[in-house]
Design a protein around this motif. Structure first.
Motif, short mmCIF file in Angstrom:
data_model
loop_
_atom_site.label_atom_id
_atom_site.label_comp_id
_atom_site.label_asym_id
_atom_site.label_seq_id
_atom_site.Cartn_x
_atom_site.Cartn_y
_atom_site.Cartn_z
N LEU A 228 -22.38 -8.61 1.17
CA LEU A 228 -22.02 -7.50 0.74
C LEU A 228 -20.64 -6.91 1.77
N GLY A 252 -29.14 -4.57 3.07
CA GLY A 252 -28.34 -4.60 1.76
C GLY A 252 -27.58 -3.24 1.02
N PHE A 253 -27.09 -2.69 2.31
CA PHE A 253 -26.40 -1.58 1.69
C PHE A 253 -24.95 -1.34 2.80
N ASN A 276 -24.97 5.30 -3.19
CA ASN A 276 -26.17 4.61 -3.87
C ASN A 276 -25.99 3.44 -4.21
N LYS A 277 -27.01 2.41 -3.99
CA LYS A 277 -26.97 1.06 -4.37
C LYS A 277 -28.23 0.69 -4.56
N GLY A 278 -28.83 0.36 -5.63
CA GLY A 278 -30.13 -0.21 -6.13
C GLY A 278 -31.04 1.08 -5.54
N SER A 279 -31.93 0.45 -4.60
CA SER A 279 -33.06 1.41 -4.17
C SER A 279 -32.67 2.22 -3.09
N PHE A 280 -31.49 2.19 -2.66
CA PHE A 280 -30.77 2.80 -1.38
C PHE A 280 -30.09 3.96 -1.80
N GLN A 281 -30.73 5.09 -1.43
CA GLN A 281 -29.91 6.33 -1.68
C GLN A 281 -29.00 6.84 -0.72
#
Length: 503
Positions: A228, A252-253, A276-281
């Motif tokens: 990433l 993962g962000f 915001n990316k997937g479950s990460f806000q």
């Protein structure tokens, strides 16, 4: 018969003289005992190497039986070993405890009475030992680094506590690579080459530290991360080369703010989600911990759900994270110890305040001590009622009572807290005195420092370190009472200043 009697008379007389002589020799002679007297007194580096950088010799007054010792104002006086000499046969006591020169430690935060007694113990004298502040300690420029321009005029200075050598980490404006330098005896040298070639830093996202065993670490947004782009990567220096700690891209962000600290074998990396990316806000806060592998978990369990500001401090046995929420304009403090996080203060504001400033990204500061005391630099509008006129306050957390108190009983009015272009950092001297170093871009733009005066119980007047414009300030204390401040000054030079005895 008469001859025999005469002989016996003579022998008796001789024996009588002999017995008399033996009796006189057997009786012990009472030697004169030397009068009690203190001949010399000092605190030497050899016995106090963690506190002193030079021997401190006491001035003895036999007239009033006092000893005055001058020492750096902020040296730790709680466990000093004195070297002394007394008259032959004298004994020395402090609080009833026999003192050995060069071996026995005492707390000199208050005057200490030394009782000197003669051999017989029928005569004794009290000498009172008092430590006075050295007046000849000053801030002066040690060196100026000019070779590589730091991106965003941003640099982080940390002290290697194993040898009191200052290290500075920053990102090269020209190459976007990490650069780490150290300064020994006024000379800068590179740590692992003039640039860490394997790095490509996203934006200005990085943080730098030196572990308690002297190992440099940095964390950065890794533009070359294969999993990433711009995810966080941590690197450490093994004495000859830099290497990645675990895998690159540890969460993962993409983070917007990064911090790093080291506790033994654990590397602690709190981060704020950038988008915001997937479950990460966006603005959520996560903590990545490395211990034979990276584990990343939300900080929501300790009351930290959102952050526009974050900073961290690491001691010998704990790490402390301070955040300000962009959603509530309140601040939180959490402690990492024994493998887990614990909330010390969650979503808090002083009564009567409406918000803490979320723009002071480089001015929020927290510093912990090895005994668990915490100093926190925050701000709010309690006194003024206006978010355009917020006042800084330094708070102290005492672990025994778990209470927070305002240092000095008042806010600090020397700088404004509502400006996004303020740089400020706290540090604590070995004797527990808090220091505040700062630069105010809307004021005279100079680097300044002030401390809490334990005599007046007020903050000292600010001392201007240099007349040039300054940014990105750092302050660190050595264990001997000396200190370093770094800032980015004129022509993007990195200026290193030292608090030490005047030469």
């Amino acid at each position: 018969m008469k001859k025999i009697y005469s002989w016996m008379t003579v022998m008796a007389a001789v024996l009588s003289l002999g017995f008399t002589s033996c009796s006189d020799n057997d009786e012990p002679k009472k030697e004169e005992s030397a009068a009690p007297e203190l001949l010399s007194f000092s605190f030497n580096v050899a016995e106090n190497s963690e506190v002193l950088s030079a021997d401190c010799v006491g001035v003895i007054s036999d007239a009033d039986k006092t000893v005055k010792v001058t020492m750096p104002a902020f040296a730790d006086k709680s466990s000093l070993i004195a070297t002394f000499t007394v008259a032959e046969g004298n004994t020395v006591l402090v609080n009833g405890i026999t003192q050995e020169s060069g071996k026995t430690a005492n707390d000199f935060n208050a005057p200490v009475d030394y009782i000197i007694s003669n051999t017989k113990g029928d005569k004794n004298i009290k000498y009172t030992v008092t430590i006075e502040k050295s007046a000849d300690y000053v801030w002066s420029e040690v060196a100026r680094y000019t070779e590589v321009v730091p991106r965003g005029s941003n640099a982080v200075m940390k002290l290697n506590i194993t040898d009191n050598v200052p290290y500075i980490g920053f990102v090269s404006k020209a190459s976007n690579k990490m650069v780490v330098v150290k300064n020994e005896n006024g000379n800068f040298s590179y740590v692992g080459g003039n640039e860490v070639e394997s790095t490509n830093v996203a934006s200005g996202r990085f943080d730098f530290t030196v572990s308690n065993n002297g190992t440099p670490y940095f964390i950065y947004g890794d533009n070359d991360c294969s999993s990433l782009k711009a995810a966080a990567t941590v690197m450490s220096f093994n004495g000859s080369a830099w290497s990645t700690v675990g895998d690159a891209g540890i969460a993962g962000f993409v983070p917007s703010k990064l911090q790093i600290g080291v506790l033994g074998s654990e590397v602690i990396a709190p981060m704020v989600v950038n988008a915001n990316k997937g479950s990460f806000q966006k603005r959520e806060v996560y903590s990545s911990i490395y211990n034979n592998g990276w584990q990343t978990n939300s900080m929501a369990s300790v009351g930290i759900n959102n952050a526009a500001v974050e900073c961290m401090s690491t001691t010998a046995n704990a790490a402390y994270l301070y955040t300000i929420s962009a959603a509530t304009y309140k601040y939180s403090v959490a402690m990492f110890k024994d493998g887990s996080w614990k909330a010390l203060r969650s979503e808090y504001l002083e009564e009567g305040a409406t918000q803490a400033p979320i723009l002071m990204a480089d001015a929020a500061s927290i510093v912990g001590t090895n005994d668990g005391v915490i100093y926190l630099l925050t701000a709010d509008d309690k006194e003024t009622g206006s978010v355009k006129d917020m006042r800084f306050r330094v708070l102290k957390y005492t672990p025994d009572t778990e209470e927070w108190t305002l240092v000095g009983g008042s806010t600090i009015s020397s700088i404004k807290a509502d400006d996004s272009h303020i740089s400020a950092k706290l540090a604590v001297a070995p004797d527990g005195t808090p220091f505040l170093a700062y630069t105010d871009y809307k004021g005279d733009k100079c680097a300044k420092v002030q401390y809490f005066d334990n005599d007046t119980k007020q903050w000292s007047e600010p001392i201007t370190l240099s007349a040039e414009n300054a940014s990105s300030i750092s302050i660190e204390f050595c264990d001997n009472g000396e200190a370093y401040i770094s800032f980015v000054g004129k022509d993007d030079n990195i200026v290193l200043m030292k608090y030490a005895a005047k030469k």
